[in-house]
Write an enzyme that holds these catalytic residues in place. Structure first.
Site, short mmCIF file in Angstrom:
data_model
loop_
_atom_site.label_atom_id
_atom_site.label_comp_id
_atom_site.label_asym_id
_atom_site.label_seq_id
_atom_site.Cartn_x
_atom_site.Cartn_y
_atom_site.Cartn_z
N HIS A 4 -8.57 -0.58 -0.99
CA HIS A 4 -7.65 -1.71 -1.14
C HIS A 4 -8.46 -2.90 -1.66
O HIS A 4 -9.58 -3.12 -1.20
CB HIS A 4 -7.04 -2.14 0.20
CG HIS A 4 -6.38 -1.05 0.97
ND1 HIS A 4 -5.01 -0.98 1.13
CD2 HIS A 4 -6.89 0.01 1.65
CE1 HIS A 4 -4.71 0.06 1.87
NE2 HIS A 4 -5.83 0.68 2.21
N GLN A 14 1.23 -10.94 -3.44
CA GLN A 14 -0.17 -10.52 -3.40
C GLN A 14 -0.61 -9.99 -4.75
O GLN A 14 0.15 -9.31 -5.43
CB GLN A 14 -0.37 -9.42 -2.36
CG GLN A 14 -0.29 -9.86 -0.92
CD GLN A 14 -0.61 -8.71 0.00
OE1 GLN A 14 -0.07 -7.61 -0.14
NE2 GLN A 14 -1.47 -8.95 0.96
N ARG A 24 6.50 -11.50 5.55
CA ARG A 24 5.90 -11.38 6.88
C ARG A 24 6.47 -12.46 7.80
O ARG A 24 6.63 -13.61 7.40
CB ARG A 24 4.38 -11.48 6.80
CG ARG A 24 3.77 -10.36 5.97
CD ARG A 24 2.28 -10.42 5.90
NE ARG A 24 1.77 -9.42 4.97
CZ ARG A 24 0.49 -9.31 4.60
NH1 ARG A 24 -0.39 -10.16 5.10
NH2 ARG A 24 0.12 -8.38 3.75
N CYS A 71 0.80 -1.23 0.00
CA CYS A 71 0.00 0.00 0.00
C CYS A 71 0.83 1.28 0.00
O CYS A 71 0.58 2.19 -0.81
CB CYS A 71 -0.96 0.02 1.18
SG CYS A 71 -1.62 -1.57 1.66
N HIS A 89 -5.01 -0.87 -5.78
CA HIS A 89 -5.58 0.24 -5.01
C HIS A 89 -6.29 1.19 -5.96
O HIS A 89 -5.81 1.46 -7.07
CB HIS A 89 -4.49 0.96 -4.22
CG HIS A 89 -3.87 0.10 -3.17
ND1 HIS A 89 -2.76 -0.68 -3.41
CD2 HIS A 89 -4.24 -0.14 -1.88
CE1 HIS A 89 -2.45 -1.35 -2.31
NE2 HIS A 89 -3.33 -1.04 -1.37
N ASP A 129 -2.29 -7.38 -5.62
CA ASP A 129 -2.70 -6.18 -4.91
C ASP A 129 -3.13 -5.09 -5.88
O ASP A 129 -2.54 -4.95 -6.96
CB ASP A 129 -1.52 -5.67 -4.07
CG ASP A 129 -1.96 -5.15 -2.72
OD1 ASP A 129 -3.17 -4.97 -2.52
OD2 ASP A 129 -1.08 -4.93 -1.87
N LYS A 160 -15.42 -3.27 5.00
CA LYS A 160 -14.83 -4.14 3.99
C LYS A 160 -15.80 -5.25 3.59
O LYS A 160 -16.76 -5.55 4.30
CB LYS A 160 -13.53 -4.76 4.51
CG LYS A 160 -13.70 -5.64 5.73
CD LYS A 160 -12.37 -6.27 6.14
CE LYS A 160 -12.56 -7.18 7.36
NZ LYS A 160 -11.33 -7.93 7.68
#
Length: 677
Positions: free
Chosen positions: A551, A421, A403, A374, A425, A423, A505
């Protein structure tokens, strides 16, 4: 019979029952918990005792480690009335397995079985300390502070449980004051008891007795007596290690898993399913099919994609990128590390530090491996001033993140330390939220359908007690998510207060061929990061305003999604996705030149093909079957003479003799249309 049908591209069926199951996590893993059950006391003639407490708790593990779960909706029932007919129905797949949610009686049975197991353990092993243990989707477990147990010990414990069940002991509820509960705990000198009691906020404290021999801090519910449980429907499954309270610095405990059902036929159905889930285990199939590995020399939780697995990953990535570009996303590639200050601004160092690796020093500055993508996407947004006319701005990246995970929590591809990911945005205006959310839902459906997933479980999570952002924007964002779901026509459940502190979410779980549900897709509205990074745009009045940030991920992570795909298809990937689509086999070495000629033609047309030789033809065919190759093309003297191939499909059997050109064209058409050959 229990029958599930593979996706159209495979054109085959398997006879098995298809209720939802997630395989049990291995040592040091923590399955999803619906209810914590209290820890039991010992028998009066022993020196110490163990208690627990009932406490409803949500679990986020569905996003990482699968835990066994069942759902009655995925099984069609035509079971007969007689007991012998019921048992026959189980073997044929005509049985509905209840869940804790659908059957309160089953939940009571499992809750009581956990108590009975703790009672049995403390009867056989007087020095055992009992901590806490929940009922879970498939049964129950309990954590004990004691010496390591063996399979032989489990058999002893089960035998003692059967004896307790046979005594038909009543379960009696008692209410006591906190002081009285503490007094009883102190008299039993259990080190875990007071900590558990402190976590119980309600009063009075409730205790359940099993006959006059044993008692437990508990809020219920239970069956009326132990005789209400069918001992032939209870089984102890395994022992694993678990840290007390999940803290690696605290005591290692022995966790005993058990399963319990209403009757014997339900247990038999569950065990049959468990065997099918074992057959599909992505870790075993990944090794057998040479798809991926996790190598000790490199470290746990780090995935090596082998050539065949890498081909499938390439197909996944290519499909993902193509669809995103079609839907107005710009692709990004961003660094794997950044200055530590970036993660301080984002808040990760304050709120997510335990999941991040130690910082590294580069010259005189500290850098951090990224746990999220992000902040990078925000920096790309901030590179220039934006006008309201620019919105919506959509950026997407297949970004690898790192992680920190305990070694004991690692689980194949489902929980790793480095993963990619999918991902993206979206930066948009407030009045664009609903439209953008609906577009994300459409894109999510389109991508998941590509890989054969059509059934979803959808949850809408709303504002928690502690949250950033005004009431007005929370209400507007929540209504936008709700309206988008209504427009899409998807059923969903509302998780009141379950949203993140930074916004509401939508979470989506996909259902695989066995009815198991896997957390993959998520859509989150964020009011926090735009404020932390002070991102703005210029509105129609030339005033600076703050955009809304969304997200979203569709697959979740490529590693985990690949693991789900392996288990969904049991390694039998459809033709369009299979790493090797066709294997060309010569009857003798005399046909090798022709086989290579055909293979070159297949490859020139974008078909993944290979030649295999050196064994007798039946052995070559068996090897191809074992490696789950969709198509085999056999070439003998006649085929060379006529420029044809005798084709055998893994799913369709013998397909007859066709020309080499026709073979190429049919594969191309089937792959393009996601159909069978």
């Amino acid at each position: 019979m229990f029958v599930f049908q593979r996706m159209a591209s495979t054109a085959t069926t398997f006879s098995l029952f298809s209720h939802s199951v997630r395989s049990l996590p291995k040592p040091f893993s923590f399955p999803s918990v619906k209810h914590f059950i209290p820890i039991a006391t010992k028998f009066p003639n022993t020196e110490c005792s163990s208690f627990g407490c009932c406490n409803t708790q949500r679990s986020g593990l569905s996003a990482s480690i699968p835990a066994i779960a069942t759902t009655s909706e995925t099984i069609e029932t035509t079971a007969g009335d007689a007991e012998d007919e019921k048992l026959d129905d189980v073997s044929e797949g005509k049985f509905v397995l209840p869940t804790n949610k659908s059957s309160e009686r089953l939940l009571r049975i499992r809750h009581t079985c956990a108590h009975i197991m703790a009672m049995a353990v403390q009867k056989l092993y007087p020095d055992a300390k009992v901590t806490i243990g929940p009922w879970i989707e498939n049964g129950f477990y309990y954590d004990f502070d004691m010496e390591p147990l063996t399979d032989k010990d489990l058999r002893r414990i089960k035998k003692e449980m059967d004896r307790i069940i046979g005594r038909n002991l009543p379960l009696i509820r008692e209410e006591v004051s906190r002081e009285e509960a503490e007094k009883r705990i102190m008299s039993l000198c259990e080190p875990y008891k007071l900590e558990i009691l402190d976590s119980i906020k309600e009063e009075p404290i409730t205790i359940y007795h099993i006959g006059e021999d044993w008692w437990d801090l508990c809020a219920g519910p239970h069956v009326e007596s132990t005789g209400n449980i069918n001992r032939k429907a209870v089984e102890l499954e395994s022992v694993a290690g678990a840290y007390w309270r999940g803290d690696e610095k605290r005591q290692m405990l022995q966790r005993i898993y058990g399963t319990a059902w209403e009757n014997e036929e339900q247990l038999k159905a569950y065990l049959n399913f468990k065997e099918e889930a074992k057959r599909r285990d992505h870790r075993r199939l990944g090794l057998d099919l040479d798809l991926f590995s996790i190598q000790d020399e490199a470290g746990g939780g780090l995935v090596f994609w082998h050539p065949k697995g890498a081909i499938i990953r390439h197909i996944i990535e290519d499909t993902w990128k193509r669809i995103h570009m079609e839907h107005g996303y710009d692709l990004l590639y961003t660094p794997h590390v950044a200055k530590a200050d970036l993660w301080r601004v984002s808040g990760h160092l304050d709120f997510y530090r335990e999941n991040m690796y130690d910082q590294m020093k580069v010259e005189d500055e500290l850098y951090q491996l990224r746990p999220m993508n992000c902040p990078y996407h925000i920096l790309v947004y901030k590179r220039k001033l934006h006008s309201y006319r620019d919105f919506p701005i959509r950026v997407a990246e297949l970004g690898t993140v790192y992680r920190y995970e305990l070694s004991g929590s690692l689980h194949g591809l489902f929980r790793v330390r480095g993963f990619t990911q999918d991902d993206a945005h979206i930066f948009c205006l407030q009045d664009q939220i609903k439209e953008e959310i609906r577009a994300v839902l459409d894109l999510t459906e389109k991508i998941l359908l590509q890989f054969g997933f059509q059934q979803y479980e959808v949850n809408l999570s709303t504002r928690p007690d502690k949250a950033v952002g005004s009431d007005d924007i929370w209400e507007k964002a929540t209504f936008a998510l709700r309206d988008a779901l209504h427009d899409k026509g998807w059923n969903y459940e509302v998780d009141e207060g379950g949203g993140a502190f930074y916004g509401p979410k939508i979470d989506l779980k996909i259902e695989d061929a066995l009815g198991r549900k896997w957390q993959c897709s998520t859509i989150q509205v964020d009011f926090n990061l735009p404020q932390r990074f002070d991102i703005t745009y210029v509105d129609s009045n030339s005033e600076k305003k703050r955009p809304i940030m969304i997200h979203r991920a569709v697959l979740g992570s490529l590693e985990r999604f690949f693991g789900v795909l392996i288990e969904h298809y049991a390694g039998d990937f459809p033709l369009w996705l299979s790493p090797v689509q066709a294997r060309v086999l010569p009857v003798t070495d005399a046909q090798l030149a022709y086989c290579y000629e055909v293979t070159d033609k297949l490859k020139a047309n974008g078909i993944r093909a290979e030649v295999c030789y050196g064994e007798r033809l039946p052995k070559l065919i068996r090897n191809a079957e074992k490696q789950k190759i969709p198509l085999m093309a056999v070439a003998g003297p006649k085929e060379v003479e006529t420029q044809t191939l005798t084709v055998r499909s893994r799913f369709g059997g013998e397909m007859g003799t066709i020309s080499a050109d026709d073979f190429v064209n049919r594969i191309k058409k089937a792959a393009e249309n996601r159909t069978s050959f």
